[in-house]
Design an enzyme around this catalytic site. Structure first.
Site, PDB file in Angstrom:
ATOM      1  N   LYS A  54     -19.966-104.225  16.816  1.00 41.40           N
ATOM      2  CA  LYS A  54     -21.061-105.675  16.085  1.00 41.40           C
ATOM      3  C   LYS A  54     -21.894-106.721  17.900  1.00 41.40           C
ATOM      4  O   LYS A  54     -22.091-107.590  17.454  1.00 41.40           O
ATOM      5  CB  LYS A  54     -19.940-106.980  15.904  1.00 41.40           C
ATOM      6  CG  LYS A  54     -18.896-106.350  15.221  1.00 41.40           C
ATOM      7  CD  LYS A  54     -17.736-106.798  14.452  1.00 41.40           C
ATOM      8  CE  LYS A  54     -17.011-106.664  12.780  1.00 41.40           C
ATOM      9  NZ  LYS A  54     -17.707-106.684  11.625  1.00 41.40           N
ATOM     10  N   LYS A 104     -21.201-116.609   4.066  1.00 43.04           N
ATOM     11  CA  LYS A 104     -20.366-117.867   4.522  1.00 43.04           C
ATOM     12  C   LYS A 104     -21.771-118.738   5.356  1.00 43.04           C
ATOM     13  O   LYS A 104     -21.609-119.990   4.935  1.00 43.04           O
ATOM     14  CB  LYS A 104     -18.782-118.094   4.873  1.00 43.04           C
ATOM     15  CG  LYS A 104     -18.402-116.653   4.307  1.00 43.04           C
ATOM     16  CD  LYS A 104     -17.432-116.323   5.120  1.00 43.04           C
ATOM     17  CE  LYS A 104     -16.784-115.242   4.406  1.00 43.04           C
ATOM     18  NZ  LYS A 104     -15.430-114.698   4.836  1.00 43.04           N
ATOM     19  N   HIS A 130     -16.030 -98.606   2.839  1.00 43.76           N
ATOM     20  CA  HIS A 130     -16.710-100.297   3.508  1.00 43.76           C
ATOM     21  C   HIS A 130     -17.004 -99.856   4.787  1.00 43.76           C
ATOM     22  O   HIS A 130     -17.279-100.698   5.895  1.00 43.76           O
ATOM     23  CB  HIS A 130     -14.729-101.197   3.806  1.00 43.76           C
ATOM     24  CG  HIS A 130     -15.082-101.823   2.423  1.00 43.76           C
ATOM     25  ND1 HIS A 130     -15.341-102.822   2.146  1.00 43.76           N
ATOM     26  CD2 HIS A 130     -13.710-100.781   1.202  1.00 43.76           C
ATOM     27  CE1 HIS A 130     -14.597-103.172   1.112  1.00 43.76           C
ATOM     28  NE2 HIS A 130     -13.946-101.936   0.679  1.00 43.76           N
ATOM     29  N   LYS A 133     -16.170-112.913  14.016  1.00 48.26           N
ATOM     30  CA  LYS A 133     -15.742-111.555  13.495  1.00 48.26           C
ATOM     31  C   LYS A 133     -15.267-110.286  14.490  1.00 48.26           C
ATOM     32  O   LYS A 133     -14.780-111.250  15.435  1.00 48.26           O
ATOM     33  CB  LYS A 133     -17.084-111.086  13.354  1.00 48.26           C
ATOM     34  CG  LYS A 133     -18.067-111.047  14.224  1.00 48.26           C
ATOM     35  CD  LYS A 133     -19.397-109.839  14.019  1.00 48.26           C
ATOM     36  CE  LYS A 133     -20.726-110.451  13.366  1.00 48.26           C
ATOM     37  NZ  LYS A 133     -20.555-110.802  12.287  1.00 48.26           N
ATOM     38  N   ARG A 134     -14.378-109.300  14.027  1.00 46.39           N
ATOM     39  CA  ARG A 134     -13.853-108.821  14.431  1.00 46.39           C
ATOM     40  C   ARG A 134     -14.277-108.947  15.976  1.00 46.39           C
ATOM     41  O   ARG A 134     -15.220-108.214  15.426  1.00 46.39           O
ATOM     42  CB  ARG A 134     -13.555-107.425  13.920  1.00 46.39           C
ATOM     43  CG  ARG A 134     -11.832-107.543  13.288  1.00 46.39           C
ATOM     44  CD  ARG A 134     -11.587-106.050  12.322  1.00 46.39           C
ATOM     45  NE  ARG A 134     -13.223-105.659  11.438  1.00 46.39           N
ATOM     46  CZ  ARG A 134     -14.014-104.826  11.589  1.00 46.39           C
ATOM     47  NH1 ARG A 134     -13.362-103.528  12.235  1.00 46.39           N
ATOM     48  NH2 ARG A 134     -14.649-103.908  10.409  1.00 46.39           N
ATOM     49  N   THR A 187     -19.398-110.625   5.759  1.00 45.00           N
ATOM     50  CA  THR A 187     -20.013-111.402   4.801  1.00 45.00           C
ATOM     51  C   THR A 187     -19.797-113.024   5.385  1.00 45.00           C
ATOM     52  O   THR A 187     -19.525-113.819   4.499  1.00 45.00           O
ATOM     53  CB  THR A 187     -18.915-111.392   4.171  1.00 45.00           C
ATOM     54  OG1 THR A 187     -16.909-110.602   4.367  1.00 45.00           O
ATOM     55  CG2 THR A 187     -18.740-109.855   2.966  1.00 45.00           C
TER      56      THR A 187
HETATM   57  C1  26W Z   1      -8.330 -96.857   9.535  1.00 47.00           C
HETATM   58  C2  26W Z   1      -7.776 -98.372   9.355  1.00 47.00           C
HETATM   59  C3  26W Z   1      -8.553 -99.416   9.209  1.00 47.00           C
HETATM   60  C4  26W Z   1      -7.849-100.824   8.442  1.00 47.00           C
HETATM   61  C5  26W Z   1      -8.931-101.196   8.310  1.00 47.00           C
HETATM   62  C6  26W Z   1      -9.782 -99.140   9.907  1.00 47.00           C
HETATM   63  C7  26W Z   1     -11.388-100.600  10.059  1.00 47.00           C
HETATM   64  C8  26W Z   1     -10.520-101.900   9.046  1.00 47.00           C
HETATM   65  C9  26W Z   1     -11.018-102.885   8.796  1.00 47.00           C
HETATM   66  C10 26W Z   1     -10.978-103.740   9.123  1.00 47.00           C
HETATM   67  C11 26W Z   1     -12.174-102.238   7.562  1.00 47.00           C
HETATM   68  C12 26W Z   1     -13.643-103.722   7.167  1.00 47.00           C
HETATM   69  O1  26W Z   1     -12.858-104.805   7.374  1.00 47.00           O
HETATM   70  N1  26W Z   1     -14.319-103.273   7.025  1.00 47.00           N
HETATM   71  C13 26W Z   1     -15.612-104.232   6.782  1.00 47.00           C
HETATM   72  O2  26W Z   1     -15.502-104.665   5.333  1.00 47.00           O
HETATM   73  C14 26W Z   1     -16.198-105.623   4.729  1.00 47.00           C
HETATM   74  C15 26W Z   1     -16.411-105.682   3.655  1.00 47.00           C
HETATM   75  O3  26W Z   1     -16.997-105.120   2.530  1.00 47.00           O
HETATM   76  C16 26W Z   1     -17.740-105.327   5.345  1.00 47.00           C
HETATM   77  O4  26W Z   1     -17.948-106.462   5.090  1.00 47.00           O
HETATM   78  C17 26W Z   1     -17.969-105.164   6.929  1.00 47.00           C
HETATM   79  O5  26W Z   1     -19.449-105.034   6.816  1.00 47.00           O
HETATM   80  C18 26W Z   1     -16.967-104.491   7.189  1.00 47.00           C
HETATM   81  O6  26W Z   1     -16.659-103.880   8.531  1.00 47.00           O
END
Ligand code: 26W
Length: 791
Positions: free
Chosen positions: A533, A641, A340, A527-528, A637
């Site tokens: 971003k 939406k 991801h 978004k985060r 995503t």
């Molecule tokens: C290593 C710990 C960790 C945990 C969670 C690192 C990063 C995360 C994020 C919250 C991961 C995340 O949400 N990635 C997103 O995944 C989505 C689903 O595939 C994508 O649409 C986003 O582009 C991507 O940033």
């Protein structure tokens, strides 16, 4: 249990009884929460029947299952989904109408299950809904965090984090399965492959029902909770404290060293418990462990569940007495991995000391895997410097992504561009070794929640024009396209938008006190909070626009009112991200209080953005901000939406934006900025000097000056400004000019209403591709190969 949702009167009787049993209350005197609790409780019981039927069918027909291992499931509220998918909502509505109860208000009494940070967790939740709705035997496996993603509050414009004790009130959708608890060992030491003197923990599963849409299917999301184990001799304070901590709270996605062991403990808990659980069931049904790949696929959602690979090896070798090669064959036919992210800091690695200490036997197994992998690399004549980066263990770290790629039969990215970047750049060495493993599965969203549940106005318009078949086959909304120039339909869509804006205005007014103009462009970025971003790019343009409104009368005369809305949480230790939140908050006060521009420009940062807030925000948007540095957003995503609810994307050619534009037409979205290739060339050539751009652009200079005047101390935001001037890794200044032009274009386009609503219709009509039903079907066709449940 008889079906108490069969008709209004039976339901009423059962509901009255439930209220009495739970709270000793009558309908007239129950609080909104009590009304909710009785409804949820009744519905959950009612679903037992379909859950049992589903389980029985899967077992009796020997169906293969997918276990979706994910550290996050960002479920939000379940009441609406469960009522609608089960088909009972109409009966409940009728009964509630008779009593004068507002079902909508009752639904709002449920607290969000916020077991996720962002997109990855929400994707997992959408997948559960789609798989169950497509009658596929897919089961979620995760952790039961006592506290979900933190609650965000603003104090002096700064983010403060508070715990989210979502389980303090009962969670009516779960069921504890004490008899399926599993003992998990940590620490200890290894003697002849045996783990000696470990610390035992009990993992107890809680099953949350997942309801398919109108098909009688009920699957589950299994959440593991850590408890003290009777296998462990000393229940001293230290032990009890440790046990408590393991499933205490969800990790925010920051990469601080502190708490790393705990996160690894969490990963092992749900990975090892999930695998053991599978093996026990498999054997209980009289099946041979060698047949595991016939009955299971384990989909690994990012690297967080990587440990299922060595854990399965351990069970097969140490407990089932299979040889290494035979075990490896089973593992690599059963595990599939989804990547991801391409941000290297998010690629998980664990210090070998920490790892070996917590999981000594697992570490040994990974060492053996690594030894054999290096032989494979040598035989494939991979050059030495590449062997070094590809190894499973290197630079004192265990590398989770490398283990996943080596140990699985499928490696997928989450959007076409992302998969290309994985193949050609980030994971190119692995791609050259295992080209057949790599594939793309462009993300999707469940249109049941993100359209049917949250936007009844648009649902009605579509039903009237197209009938209801599109509801089970989203691509059929393409039928809307032929109305793109139809003034009547354009007007209906416009009215829908207005209704959704009004609902959002009401909520924002109640939450923040800010009054938004309903006749303004709603420009939303939710978004985060992350530098890639580029919320920063957004606010720089807002400031620039504000300054221009105050100095350029011609511009002011032509400017269409615009509301800029932000929603985001920053990881607690991410200083830059938190600074950006504070900056946006401070800017919003200045702008919102300026009577000269007040009716033209507003800025709002909503507090505690979560799934429920998102359900208000997406349908109210005109402009969807998708402005990441090209190549950095794996998919996104939220972009889907927005599109489905009639917003136009203002974005870079990144992630799934590329496919949105492909589907809706480039002319129907507003694309700007560097391409992924250009970004990568800039990184390669190493010659980017942001200061040069700044020196030549008076707009930027004025914006910086404005930021310095925001606070009594002019250097307060210098850590943000200096970073832009000296490094600007995410190319904010480089894309500034092109973004400002794109924003001007958006404002100009909106004034041409015929064209605007035509563009909106083109976006809605072409959003069919982005249903997660399509994504799940592709996973099933290419990776899982499950048969459907027929009941
Ligand atoms: C290593 C710990 C960790 C945990 C969670 C690192 C990063 C995360 C994020 C919250 C991961 C995340 O949400 N990635 C997103 O995944 C989505 C689903 O595939 C994508 O649409 C986003 O582009 C991507 O940033």
């Amino acid at each position: 249990m008889d079906n108490v949702f069969l008709n209004k009167d039976i339901f009423k009787g059962a509901y009255i009884l439930m209220l009495k049993n739970l709270f000793n209350k009558k309908v007239e005197s129950a609080t909104t929460y009590e009304k909710y609790a009785a409804l949820a409780s009744l519905l959950n019981k009612q679903l037992d029947d379909n859950y049992e039927k589903t389980t029985k069918y899967v077992e009796e027909n020997n169906l293969k299952k997918t276990i979706y291992f994910s550290m996050e499931f960002l479920m939000g509220r379940l009441i609406t989904s469960n009522l609608m998918n089960s088909g009972y909502i109409d009966v409940v509505k009728e009964a509630f109408d008779d009593w004068g109860i507002d079902l909508n208000e009752v639904e709002q009494a449920e607290t969000d299950a916020g077991l996720g940070n962002g997109g990855l967790g929400r994707l997992a939740a959408c997948f559960l809904d789609s798989a169950a709705s497509l009658s596929l035997p897919l089961y979620g496996n995760s952790l039961r965090y006592k506290k979900g993603f933190f609650v965000q509050r603003f104090e002096n414009d700064q983010q403060k984090e508070y715990p989210d004790p979502w389980l303090e009130k009962p969670f009516y959708w779960e069921e504890r399965k004490e008899d399926e608890a599993i003992q998990i060992p940590y620490f200890g030491y290894v003697k002849d492959t045996k783990l000696i003197d470990p610390v035992w923990i009990k993992a107890v599963p809680y099953d949350v029902k997942v309801v398919g849409a109108n098909n009688g299917i009920v699957t589950t999301l299994r959440l593991w909770s850590a408890e003290k184990s009777q296998w462990h001799k000393y229940h001293d304070d230290e032990y009890l404290k440790m046990v408590d901590k393991i499933t205490e709270s969800l990790y925010p996605d920051d990469s601080t060293e502190a708490g790393k062991t705990l996160r690894l403990q969490q990963q092992y808990l749900f990975s090892a418990a999930g695998i053991k659980n599978v093996i026990l069931n498999h054997k209980k049904l009289g099946r041979d462990v060698r047949d595991l790949p016939k009955y299971y696929v384990f989909q690994v959602n990012d690297t967080h569940p990587t440990l299922i690979i060595p854990e399965l090896m351990r069970i097969l070798m140490d407990e089932e007495n299979l040889g290494y090669d035979e075990s490896w064959d089973i593992v690599t036919k059963t595990v599939a991995y989804t990547n991801h992210t391409i941000l290297s800091e998010a690629l998980e690695k664990w210090n070998i000391k920490i790892f070996r200490n917590l999981l000594p036997r697992t570490f040994e197994i990974i060492q053996e895997m690594n030894r054999r992998f290096k032989i494979v690399l040598e035989e494939a004549k991979v050059p030495a410097e590449k062997v070094y980066t590809m190894q499973l263990i290197g630079a004192n770290n265990v590398r989770m992504a490398n283990i996943c790629i080596y140990g699985s039969f499928s490696v997928n990215g989450v959007a076409a561009l992302h998969t290309d970047i994985l193949k050609n750049i980030e994971l190119n060495d692995f791609y050259n070794l295992y080209p057949e493993k790599f594939n793309n599965k462009t993300n999707g969203i469940t249109h049941r929640r993100w359209l049917l549940h949250i936007n009844h106005e648009l649902t009605d318009i579509l039903n009237n024009l197209l009938g209801t078949k599109w509801q089970t086959d989203l691509p059929q909304i393409k039928g809307l396209e032929k109305y793109k120039d139809d003034k009547k339909v354009q007007n209906q869509i416009k009215e829908m938008k207005l209704a959704k804006k009004r609902a959002l205005i009401k909520k924002i007014k109640a939450d923040t006190g800010v009054t938004l103009n309903e006749n303004a462009i709603f420009d939303i970025q939710i978004k985060r909070l992350h530098e890639y971003k580029r919320q920063l790019l957004n606010i720089l343009n807002v400031i620039h626009t504000y300054l221009r409104l105050k100095s350029d009368n011609e511009f002011k005369k032509n400017f269409y009112p615009q509301n800029f809305i932000f929603g985001a949480k920053a990881a607690p230790s991410y200083v830059m991200a938190k600074g950006i939140i504070e900056l946006i908050n401070k800017v919003s006060h200045v702008i919102n209080n300026d009577v000269e521009t007040n009716d033209l420009l507003k800025v709002v940062f909503v507090e505690n953005y979560n799934v429920t807030y998102a359900e208000f925000l997406f349908p109210a948007a005109d402009l969807s901000e998708q402005i990441s540095t090209a190549s950095k957003e794996a998919s996104g995503t939220g972009n889907m939406k927005f599109m489905l609810n009639g917003a136009i994307t203002i974005g870079t050619m990144d992630g799934a934006n590329v496919e949105i534009v492909q589907e809706a037409g480039k002319e129907n979205n507003i694309i700007f900025g560097l391409s992924a290739e250009e970004v990568n060339n800039i990184y390669k050539n190493n010659g980017y000097v942001p200061r040069k751009i700044y020196d030549q652009d008076q707009r930027l200079q004025r914006v910086f000056e404005f930021i310095r005047k925001l606070t009594p101390n002019p250097t307060h935001f210098d850590f943000i400004l200096q970073n832009l001037l000296t490094s600007d890794y995410f190319l904010v200044l480089k894309d500034f000019d092109s973004y400002v032009s794109a924003q001007e274009k958006a404002n100009y386009l909106y004034k041409n209403q015929d064209l605007w609503w035509k563009m909106v219709i083109m976006n809605i009509a072409n959003a069919g591709f982005f249903t997660s039903d399509r994504t799940i079907s592709e996973y099933n066709q290419d990776i899982w190969k499950l048969d459907t449940i027929k009941i």
